[in-house]
Write a protein that holds these residues in place. Structure first.
Motif, short mmCIF file in Angstrom:
data_model
loop_
_atom_site.label_atom_id
_atom_site.label_comp_id
_atom_site.label_asym_id
_atom_site.label_seq_id
_atom_site.Cartn_x
_atom_site.Cartn_y
_atom_site.Cartn_z
N GLY A 14 0.81 -1.21 0.00
CA GLY A 14 0.00 0.00 0.00
C GLY A 14 0.84 1.25 0.00
O GLY A 14 0.50 2.25 0.62
N GLY A 15 2.01 1.23 -0.64
CA GLY A 15 2.81 2.44 -0.72
C GLY A 15 3.96 2.48 0.25
O GLY A 15 4.79 3.38 0.22
N GLN A 16 4.05 1.49 1.18
CA GLN A 16 5.15 1.45 2.13
C GLN A 16 6.43 0.97 1.44
O GLN A 16 6.39 0.20 0.50
CB GLN A 16 4.81 0.48 3.28
CG GLN A 16 3.58 0.88 4.08
CD GLN A 16 3.18 -0.23 5.05
OE1 GLN A 16 3.60 -1.35 4.89
NE2 GLN A 16 2.38 0.12 6.03
N ASP A 17 7.60 1.44 1.96
CA ASP A 17 8.84 0.91 1.42
C ASP A 17 9.09 -0.47 2.02
O ASP A 17 8.43 -0.87 2.98
CB ASP A 17 10.01 1.85 1.71
CG ASP A 17 10.17 2.15 3.20
OD1 ASP A 17 9.73 1.32 4.02
OD2 ASP A 17 10.72 3.21 3.51
N GLN A 18 10.05 -1.22 1.47
CA GLN A 18 10.24 -2.62 1.86
C GLN A 18 10.59 -2.78 3.33
O GLN A 18 10.02 -3.64 4.00
CB GLN A 18 11.32 -3.25 0.97
CG GLN A 18 11.44 -4.77 1.15
CD GLN A 18 10.16 -5.48 0.75
OE1 GLN A 18 9.55 -5.15 -0.25
NE2 GLN A 18 9.74 -6.43 1.59
N PRO A 19 11.54 -2.01 3.89
CA PRO A 19 11.83 -2.19 5.32
C PRO A 19 10.60 -1.96 6.19
O PRO A 19 10.36 -2.71 7.15
CB PRO A 19 12.92 -1.14 5.59
CG PRO A 19 13.58 -0.94 4.26
CD PRO A 19 12.47 -1.04 3.26
N GLU A 20 9.81 -0.94 5.88
CA GLU A 20 8.62 -0.66 6.68
C GLU A 20 7.60 -1.79 6.51
O GLU A 20 6.95 -2.21 7.48
CB GLU A 20 8.00 0.68 6.24
CG GLU A 20 6.71 1.04 6.96
CD GLU A 20 6.88 1.23 8.46
OE1 GLU A 20 5.86 1.24 9.18
OE2 GLU A 20 8.03 1.36 8.91
N GLN A 21 7.48 -2.27 5.30
CA GLN A 21 6.55 -3.37 5.04
C GLN A 21 6.97 -4.62 5.83
O GLN A 21 6.13 -5.31 6.42
CB GLN A 21 6.51 -3.68 3.55
CG GLN A 21 5.54 -4.78 3.17
CD GLN A 21 5.60 -5.08 1.68
OE1 GLN A 21 6.18 -4.30 0.93
NE2 GLN A 21 5.01 -6.18 1.29
N ASP A 22 8.24 -4.92 5.86
CA ASP A 22 8.73 -6.09 6.60
C ASP A 22 8.49 -5.91 8.09
O ASP A 22 8.17 -6.88 8.80
CB ASP A 22 10.22 -6.28 6.34
CG ASP A 22 10.50 -6.71 4.91
OD1 ASP A 22 9.54 -7.16 4.23
OD2 ASP A 22 11.68 -6.61 4.47
N ARG A 23 8.66 -4.67 8.60
CA ARG A 23 8.44 -4.43 10.02
C ARG A 23 6.99 -4.65 10.38
O ARG A 23 6.65 -5.29 11.39
CB ARG A 23 8.86 -3.00 10.39
CG ARG A 23 8.80 -2.69 11.89
CD ARG A 23 8.88 -1.22 12.16
NE ARG A 23 7.72 -0.49 11.62
CZ ARG A 23 6.51 -0.50 12.21
NH1 ARG A 23 6.29 -1.18 13.33
NH2 ARG A 23 5.52 0.19 11.67
N VAL A 24 6.08 -4.13 9.53
CA VAL A 24 4.65 -4.29 9.78
C VAL A 24 4.27 -5.76 9.74
O VAL A 24 3.51 -6.26 10.58
CB VAL A 24 3.83 -3.48 8.75
CG1 VAL A 24 2.34 -3.81 8.86
CG2 VAL A 24 4.06 -1.97 8.96
N ARG A 25 4.81 -6.47 8.75
CA ARG A 25 4.49 -7.90 8.64
C ARG A 25 4.97 -8.65 9.88
O ARG A 25 4.26 -9.52 10.41
CB ARG A 25 5.13 -8.48 7.39
CG ARG A 25 4.86 -9.98 7.17
CD ARG A 25 5.56 -10.49 5.92
NE ARG A 25 4.99 -9.92 4.73
CZ ARG A 25 3.93 -10.43 4.08
NH1 ARG A 25 3.35 -11.51 4.54
NH2 ARG A 25 3.48 -9.85 2.98
N ALA A 26 6.20 -8.36 10.34
CA ALA A 26 6.74 -9.06 11.51
C ALA A 26 5.88 -8.81 12.74
O ALA A 26 5.63 -9.72 13.54
CB ALA A 26 8.19 -8.61 11.75
#
Length: 410
Positions: A14-26
């Motif tokens: 949804g527009g997040q960069d990869q590190p942020e996306q990985d943090r949210v997923r974790a």
């Protein structure tokens, strides 16, 4: 939305960069792990509330379904944690926890209903389960996982149906073989129940197959019998096919064997099709099957026999071929009634047959009026069901009288 678009959205976050996306997923994974037990319990409780068939199941089957639900949630969390794995291995991770027998207790439609309940429970808590900014990511992952579970469910049931069909065919062949050899008859009702057998009375039909088409003939016979509402068992020994049919009470008793067998006769290969006598239940079906097979072996001696033909109509040929049951039946049904009626009938029949079915010659030999001979011949037909003046009838009577005399001499 196609799979490519969906995967693109998953990867974009949804527009997040990869590190942020990985943090949210974790963070979402940690929340899911803490909630796995509660989600599984809530899913089972919702099934108990919404699915009547689930409430009616045994405690053991309910326990297995609960385990499947828990495994489904755990497998989803594991897959969500490692999205690079691609498609989830649902068949093993989810359905591998339950015994194969569960597919007999739970239909494919019921499995779909169960999946819907589990997904509803998870979707209802997406906002609470997902980390801030991860709700859409989790929701799309649930939808993708649901699709894979649906496909895997269909595969599980298709494989179970294929295996069950092969097992049923082997069990049918085993029952037919037991009926023909007269052994293990005490287990027939149990075996029949395993195949859903319920209809009585029962007949057996025997015929031949041609070439390599035996398996197709069996399948066609099963399908045709079931379309007629019959129970059916089918087995093959070489080129010979034997079908045991539970026909129910839809036919008049006197017409039962032939009328029930006629729709099936055309599915056999060339040659005679022989129908055994009707018997009261599967336990007694061995006598019908053995009579049908005996008639099939002996039918070559009556080239003009109808198709299908009753095994009882082949009694003379069966007796000549060495069938002890046929010999005994001929004696009991023909010779014994004539002997009990008195010597004039047996004497008249013997003389009539020896003198080319001539009334006048028989009357002269017996020193009686031809009308007396006519009366005696009509009595013979009444007592035995066979007319002495008929070609087939005279043949049956001649064989039966000869067998009766042999038995008396013995």
């Amino acid at each position: 939305m196609n799979t490519h678009d969906q995967d693109a959205r998953d990867s974009s976050g949804g527009g997040q960069d990869q590190p942020e996306q990985d943090r949210v997923r974790a963070e979402t994974v940690r929340r899911l792990e803490r909630s796995m037990g509660a989600l599984g319990t809530a899913a089972v409780a919702r099934m108990d509330e919404r699915l009547g068939w689930f409430r009616r199941m045994s405690a053991e089957d309910r326990s297995w379904i609960g385990l499947v639900a828990q495994s489904g949630v755990a497998a989803f969390v594991d897959w969500f944690r490692n999205p690079v794995r691609g498609r989830p291995a649902i068949t093993v991770e989810v359905f591998g926890t339950a015994p194969r027998e569960l597919t007999r207790s739970v239909s494919l439609q019921q499995t779909v209903d169960m999946i819907r309940v589990v997904i509803d429970v998870v979707e209802a808590q997406v906002d609470e389960l997902a980390a801030p900014g991860g709700a859409q990511q989790l929701r799309e992952a649930v939808l993708r996982y649901t699709r894979e579970v649906a496909f895997s469910s269909a595969k599980v049931y298709a494989r179970a149906a294929e295996a069950r069909g092969a097992w049923d065919a082997r069990l049918e062949a085993l029952i037919v073989d037991a009926l023909l050899h007269g052994d293990r008859e005490e287990g027939l009702e149990t075996w029949g129940s395993a195949l859903g057998w319920s209809h009585t009375p029962v007949i057996a039909v025997a015929g031949e197959t041609e070439g390599e088409g035996g398996a197709k003939v069996l399948d066609d016979l099963r399908a045709a019998a079931r379309r007629l509402g019959h129970d059916v068992l089918a087995g093959r020994q070489g080129s010979r096919v034997v079908v045991v049919v539970g026909v129910g009470d839809r036919y008049p008793e006197e017409e039962l064997p032939l009328v029930a067998a006629e729709p099936l006769a055309g599915l056999f290969g060339p040659g005679p099709v022989v129908v055994g006598p009707a018997v009261p239940d599967l336990r007694a079906a061995g006598s019908s099957a053995r009579a049908a097979v005996s008639g099939l072996r002996a039918a070559v001696a009556w080239p003009d026999a109808p198709r299908p033909v009753l095994a009882d109509d082949l009694l003379p040929e069966r007796a000549l071929h060495g069938d002890a049951d046929a010999r005994r039946q001929l004696v009991e049904e023909v010779h014994v009634p004539l002997a009990k009626a008195g010597s004039p009938l047996l004497d008249t029949l013997s003389v009539y047959l020896e003198h080319a079915s001539s009334l006048e010659a028989t009357a002269r030999m017996l020193f009686v009026h031809p009308n007396t001979v006519r009366y005696r011949l009509s009595r013979i037909a009444e007592l035995t069901g066979h007319t002495p003046s008929d070609g087939r009838g005279s043949f049956v009577l001649r064989i039966a009288v000869a067998l009766g005399r042999l038995e008396g001499a013995a």
